[in-house]
Design an enzyme around this catalytic site. Structure first.
Site, mmCIF file in Angstrom:
data_model
loop_
_atom_site.group_PDB
_atom_site.id
_atom_site.type_symbol
_atom_site.label_atom_id
_atom_site.label_comp_id
_atom_site.label_asym_id
_atom_site.label_seq_id
_atom_site.Cartn_x
_atom_site.Cartn_y
_atom_site.Cartn_z
ATOM 1 N N CYS A 201 -38.494 91.825 62.285
ATOM 2 C CA CYS A 201 -39.077 90.598 61.721
ATOM 3 C C CYS A 201 -37.989 89.559 61.463
ATOM 4 O O CYS A 201 -37.169 89.736 60.563
ATOM 5 C CB CYS A 201 -39.815 90.970 60.436
ATOM 6 S SG CYS A 201 -40.244 89.601 59.358
ATOM 7 N N CYS B 247 -37.809 88.143 57.987
ATOM 8 C CA CYS B 247 -37.274 89.168 57.083
ATOM 9 C C CYS B 247 -35.748 89.177 57.135
ATOM 10 O O CYS B 247 -35.077 89.286 56.103
ATOM 11 C CB CYS B 247 -37.782 90.554 57.459
ATOM 12 S SG CYS B 247 -39.562 90.764 57.342
#
Length: 113
Positions: A32, A35
């Site tokens: 991600c 992230c």
């Protein structure tokens, strides 16, 4: 420099829900991009709030039971727990100042650094 603790399905209750301090949990995954962008912000919060707040990371791919239990549908999701209960949920990338403002609003904690 303080670092976020790693939590798993197996130790989430002990490390997060039973913590004597508020705990900010970063639900994330290695693939991600937002992230990965959020990681240095979370690391800095762990350092700045080391005396008053625990910071933890939970990999949603490896710990699907906990992610599903807390209905994490988008990542990064940051959930602030206090006395075993969710008190704030933040979804998506945000700059450090916004995150720290939200922490202070939710639990009244200020940075120690």
């Amino acid at each position: 420099m303080a670092h976020p603790a790693t939590v798993t399905d197996a130790d989430f209750e002990e490390k997060v829900l039973k913590s004597s301090k508020p705990v900010l949990v970063d639900f994330w995954a290695s693939w991600c991009q937002p992230c990965l962008m959020m990681a240095p912000v979370v690391d800095q919060v762990a350092t700045d709030y080391a005396d008053s707040l625990e910071v933890a990371k939970l990999d949603v791919d490896s710990n699907q039971r906990t992610a599903m239990h807390y209905q994490v549908q988008s990542i990064p999701t940051l959930v602030l727990f206090r006395e075993g209960k969710e008190v704030k949920r933040l979804v998506g990338y945000m700059p450090k100042q916004k995150l720290t403002d939200e922490i202070q609003r939710a639990v009244g904690q200020t940075a120690t650094a």
